[in-house]
Every structure is written in structure tokens, then in C-alpha cells.
Write an enzyme that holds these catalytic residues in place. Sequence first.
Site, PDB file in Angstrom:
ATOM      1  N   CYS A   1       0.818  -1.225   0.000  1.00 44.81           N
ATOM      2  CA  CYS A   1       0.000   0.000   0.000  1.00 44.81           C
ATOM      3  C   CYS A   1       0.846   1.267   0.000  1.00 44.81           C
ATOM      4  CB  CYS A   1      -0.946   0.004   1.185  1.00 44.81           C
ATOM      5  SG  CYS A   1      -2.012  -1.429   1.198  1.00 44.81           S
TER       6      CYS A   1
ATOM      7  N   HIS B   1      -3.445   6.663   2.770  1.00 41.01           N
ATOM      8  CA  HIS B   1      -3.836   5.408   2.120  1.00 41.01           C
ATOM      9  C   HIS B   1      -5.177   4.986   2.716  1.00 41.01           C
ATOM     10  CE1 HIS B   1      -4.189   1.392   0.824  1.00 41.01           C
ATOM     11  NE2 HIS B   1      -3.923   0.866   2.015  1.00 41.01           N
TER      12      HIS B   1
ATOM     13  N   ASN C   1     -10.106  -0.619  -0.155  1.00 42.95           N
ATOM     14  CA  ASN C   1      -8.648  -0.492  -0.130  1.00 42.95           C
ATOM     15  C   ASN C   1      -8.107  -0.951  -1.489  1.00 42.95           C
ATOM     16  OD1 ASN C   1      -5.893  -0.920   0.183  1.00 42.95           O
ATOM     17  ND2 ASN C   1      -6.064  -1.885   2.191  1.00 42.95           N
TER      18      ASN C   1
HETATM   19  N1  ACO Z   1     -18.853  -9.674   8.762  1.00 42.64           N
HETATM   20  C1  ACO Z   1     -19.304  -9.963  10.006  1.00 42.64           C
HETATM   21  N2  ACO Z   1     -18.491 -10.313  11.011  1.00 42.64           N
HETATM   22  C2  ACO Z   1     -17.169 -10.359  10.745  1.00 42.64           C
HETATM   23  C3  ACO Z   1     -16.635 -10.065   9.478  1.00 42.64           C
HETATM   24  C4  ACO Z   1     -17.548  -9.720   8.458  1.00 42.64           C
HETATM   25  N3  ACO Z   1     -17.151  -9.408   7.198  1.00 42.64           N
HETATM   26  N4  ACO Z   1     -15.287 -10.187   9.535  1.00 42.64           N
HETATM   27  C5  ACO Z   1     -14.967 -10.539  10.782  1.00 42.64           C
HETATM   28  N5  ACO Z   1     -16.107 -10.645  11.526  1.00 42.64           N
HETATM   29  C6  ACO Z   1     -16.228 -11.008  12.932  1.00 42.64           C
HETATM   30  C7  ACO Z   1     -15.067 -11.813  13.438  1.00 42.64           C
HETATM   31  O1  ACO Z   1     -15.242 -13.168  13.171  1.00 42.64           O
HETATM   32  C8  ACO Z   1     -15.095 -11.503  14.910  1.00 42.64           C
HETATM   33  O2  ACO Z   1     -16.081 -12.294  15.509  1.00 42.64           O
HETATM   34  P1  ACO Z   1     -15.836 -12.914  17.003  1.00 42.64           P
HETATM   35  O3  ACO Z   1     -15.700 -11.719  17.891  1.00 42.64           O
HETATM   36  O4  ACO Z   1     -17.067 -13.711  17.208  1.00 42.64           O
HETATM   37  O5  ACO Z   1     -14.572 -13.697  16.883  1.00 42.64           O
HETATM   38  C9  ACO Z   1     -15.571 -10.054  14.960  1.00 42.64           C
HETATM   39  O6  ACO Z   1     -16.219  -9.804  13.694  1.00 42.64           O
HETATM   40  C10 ACO Z   1     -14.466  -9.047  15.144  1.00 42.64           C
HETATM   41  O7  ACO Z   1     -13.409  -9.366  14.243  1.00 42.64           O
HETATM   42  P2  ACO Z   1     -12.101  -8.515  14.176  1.00 42.64           P
HETATM   43  O8  ACO Z   1     -11.131  -9.147  13.234  1.00 42.64           O
HETATM   44  O9  ACO Z   1     -11.663  -8.209  15.573  1.00 42.64           O
HETATM   45  O10 ACO Z   1     -12.667  -7.167  13.504  1.00 42.64           O
HETATM   46  P3  ACO Z   1     -11.967  -5.784  13.401  1.00 42.64           P
HETATM   47  O11 ACO Z   1     -12.834  -4.768  14.037  1.00 42.64           O
HETATM   48  O12 ACO Z   1     -10.520  -5.842  13.781  1.00 42.64           O
HETATM   49  O13 ACO Z   1     -12.033  -5.524  11.816  1.00 42.64           O
HETATM   50  C11 ACO Z   1     -10.604  -5.508   9.895  1.00 42.64           C
HETATM   51  C12 ACO Z   1     -11.341  -6.368  10.919  1.00 42.64           C
HETATM   52  C13 ACO Z   1     -11.632  -4.713   9.142  1.00 42.64           C
HETATM   53  C14 ACO Z   1      -9.831  -6.425   8.942  1.00 42.64           C
HETATM   54  C15 ACO Z   1      -9.627  -4.560  10.635  1.00 42.64           C
HETATM   55  O14 ACO Z   1      -8.879  -5.279  11.559  1.00 42.64           O
HETATM   56  C16 ACO Z   1      -8.675  -3.806   9.728  1.00 42.64           C
HETATM   57  O15 ACO Z   1      -9.075  -2.957   8.949  1.00 42.64           O
HETATM   58  N6  ACO Z   1      -7.374  -4.069   9.864  1.00 42.64           N
HETATM   59  C17 ACO Z   1      -6.304  -3.259   9.238  1.00 42.64           C
HETATM   60  C18 ACO Z   1      -6.161  -3.422   7.776  1.00 42.64           C
HETATM   61  C19 ACO Z   1      -4.956  -2.621   7.353  1.00 42.64           C
HETATM   62  O16 ACO Z   1      -4.193  -2.089   8.131  1.00 42.64           O
HETATM   63  N7  ACO Z   1      -4.702  -2.479   6.084  1.00 42.64           N
HETATM   64  C20 ACO Z   1      -3.561  -1.679   5.674  1.00 42.64           C
HETATM   65  C21 ACO Z   1      -2.605  -2.473   5.023  1.00 42.64           C
HETATM   66  S1  ACO Z   1      -3.367  -3.320   3.674  1.00 42.64           S
HETATM   67  C22 ACO Z   1      -2.160  -3.528   2.465  1.00 42.64           C
HETATM   68  O17 ACO Z   1      -1.018  -3.238   2.633  1.00 42.64           O
HETATM   69  C23 ACO Z   1      -2.620  -4.203   1.148  1.00 42.64           C
END
Ligand code: ACO
Length: 329
Positions: free
Chosen positions: A116, A256, A286
Site C-alpha cells: 500500500c 492510504h 482499499n
Molecule cells: N462480517 C461480520 N463479522 C465479521 C466479518 C464480516 N465481514 N469479519 C470478521 N467478523 C467477525 C469476526 O469473526 C469476529 O467475531 P468474534 O468476535 O465472534 O470472533 C468479529 O467480527 C471481530 O473481528 P475482528 O477481526 O476483531 O474485527 P476488526 O474490528 O478488527 O475488523 C478488519 C477487521 C476490518 C480487517 C480490521 O482489523 C482492519 O481494517 N485491519 C487493518 C487493515 C490494514 O491495516 N490495512 C492496511 C494495510 S493493507 C495492504 O497493505 C494491502
Amino acid sequence: MDKGYTASITGVGSFLPEKVLTNDDFTRMLDTSDEWITKRTGIKERRVVENGATASDLAIEASLRALDDANILPSEIDLIVAATITPDCLVPSTACFVQEKIGAKNAGAFDLLAACSGFVYALSIARSFIASGAMKTVLIVGTECLSKITDYTDRSTCILFGDGAGAVVVQRGNGKKEIVTTYLGSDGSQADLLKLPAGGSKLPASQATIESRSHYIQLKGKELFKTAINNMVDMITKAATDNNMQVEDFDMIIPHQSNIRIIEAAMERLKQPKKKAYINIDRYGNTSAASIPIAIDEIDKGELLNPGDSVLLVAFGGGLTWGTSLIKW
Ligand code: ACO
């Protein structure tokens, strides 16, 4: 860095595939909801390629628009850098496909892999070649077909990514959109947070890698999330210090587009209004190396900035890699 010539962005263009994948579309494929995706990521929809279109196809369209905007001929380009983690193939480079299709017969061409942060890395390279006097015209394009490396059975990852491309032409400074400074960083000890394990020399493609779905992008979302916020706060603060400015002095921050919560949390920690950060993640998700140049094109075409405004580009991605660039609009 030694200063020779100044460097300016003299042309901007972007291209998004037509097909829209909405959050509601995901609810028909996975156990998820529009509400969860919107609340956790800020994304409402993203674009995806169809009919076998590739990263170079998107890059060519964006590049032609940037050349048109700069009012230059393809033969004037000295170098093409394609920032991408989804090249058409490993060899030849995507930049070479762009070179051939746009008719840049006098250009060198190579791909750059910094996830990214790829566009900000490429901008730093372009600026350096211009500043040294070695080149007069560099075309850089961030282009991604992330839909091709996305595991659509992994609900926590697949909802994040989209396809698109954005390109800029960099030439000797003309007093507008000057690339004032660039800064690059990395930390390979955190490589595990975002990776595509198979298809390289470590784990060549095989029946086993396909069965284990190792040819798809994998991320540790929670860890990345925290690291991304801290990194963004540190980088923006550093960019202000390095440029003898206060964070308040940035008229706009173009981050980004990884997750709206990451961007808003960083703005809050820096005590900056949320609206200072440009956001289009709701429409495109993204798009990795393409996200910042797509945003630059929207801001340029929408005339959202005034001449002389200070604009900070800030990127963070797999590697880990990160970088900033200060643009004097
Ligand atoms: N729909 C419904 N529920 C979901 C989904 C979904 N699509 N995805 C995950 N969940 C659930 C999980 O299973 C979990 O359930 P549980 O509590 O029963 O275990 C709950 O939601 C919470 O999951 P988390 O992974 O903790 O969710 P979080 O709030 O962290 O969001 C996400 C996940 C969106 C991926 C986030 O962590 C994120 O954006 N991370 C950073 C991404 C990033 O930095 N990108 C930059 C670099 S990318 C690059 O270089 C190409």
C-alpha cells in the site's frame, strides 16, 4: 536529500473498473452484513475487474489520462514505474506492458513492490531522478487488481479490497504541485502481518498451495489495525517536524485508504478535524498502491485545494512499509 531541480506533478489520471461490488452483494456470499462492514471499515462498495482485465489494463487507462492532463507525448517519458502487488505476471513487468501499449518508446520501465506504500515509494524515486537531473519526465502508476488475490471465502479480509489505478506524471518543477519532501520506512520483522505466501521462490505454486489457499492475501487484521494507527500518527508528526511545520499547517492529509477507523483514530490522536483527511474508501475500498493517486485525481479534478496548499500523502502497508510525501499544491 541534495536539492538539484525541483519536481512537480504535472499530470494526473485514474481509472476504476465499472463493475461495483456492494456490501449487500457480500451478504449473498458470506455471513456478513452491510452494517458490520460499514461500521468496521467505512466501506460501502468497491470496484472489481471483469472479463479477465489485468493490472496493466487499468494502468494503461490511468496513464493515458495522466499524459493527456500533462499535455505530453508518450515519447517524452524517460521512465515508467508501476507500483503494484498484483502484476499481470512476475516477468515481464507490468510497467513494460504499459510502456508498449502507450507507445513510450524512449522509456525505461520497472515494477515496484511496496504494497500500500507503493505509490509514495514510486513518487520518491521519480522526484530523485528529476532532482538529480538524470531524467525530465517520469510516469508513475499505482495499479491493483486485488480481486485476483482476494480469498472470497475469508469474510474478514475480502470485504476490504477493490481494484483500480491512478497515475501521475512527474517533471521538473513548474511552481505547482511541487513534491517538497519524501520519507520512506520499513520493518521486515513484521512481515507476517500481511502476506501472500505462495507463488514465489519460497513456496512455488503447486496443488498443495492451491488447496491451502496460500495464493491469496492473508492479513492479521487486529495487529495491523493498531500498528497502522500508531504508524500514521508518528509519520504525520515526523513529517511536520522534518518540514519545520505544525501538524495544523497541513491543509489536507491524503492517507492510504485502509480503514476509515484507522484514519479517524489517527486524526483524533493528532487533534485534527476528521475532515482534514481525504476519504473515498466508502466507494472504492482499499486499492493498495492505487488508493493515493486515485484520491489525488479526485481532489485535482474536483478543485478541492488551492495553489500553495500544503498536502501530506501518508501510506502504510505490507512489508511492513510506510512513507510520506509533502506536496505544495
Ligand atoms: N462480517 C461480520 N463479522 C465479521 C466479518 C464480516 N465481514 N469479519 C470478521 N467478523 C467477525 C469476526 O469473526 C469476529 O467475531 P468474534 O468476535 O465472534 O470472533 C468479529 O467480527 C471481530 O473481528 P475482528 O477481526 O476483531 O474485527 P476488526 O474490528 O478488527 O475488523 C478488519 C477487521 C476490518 C480487517 C480490521 O482489523 C482492519 O481494517 N485491519 C487493518 C487493515 C490494514 O491495516 N490495512 C492496511 C494495510 S493493507 C495492504 O497493505 C494491502
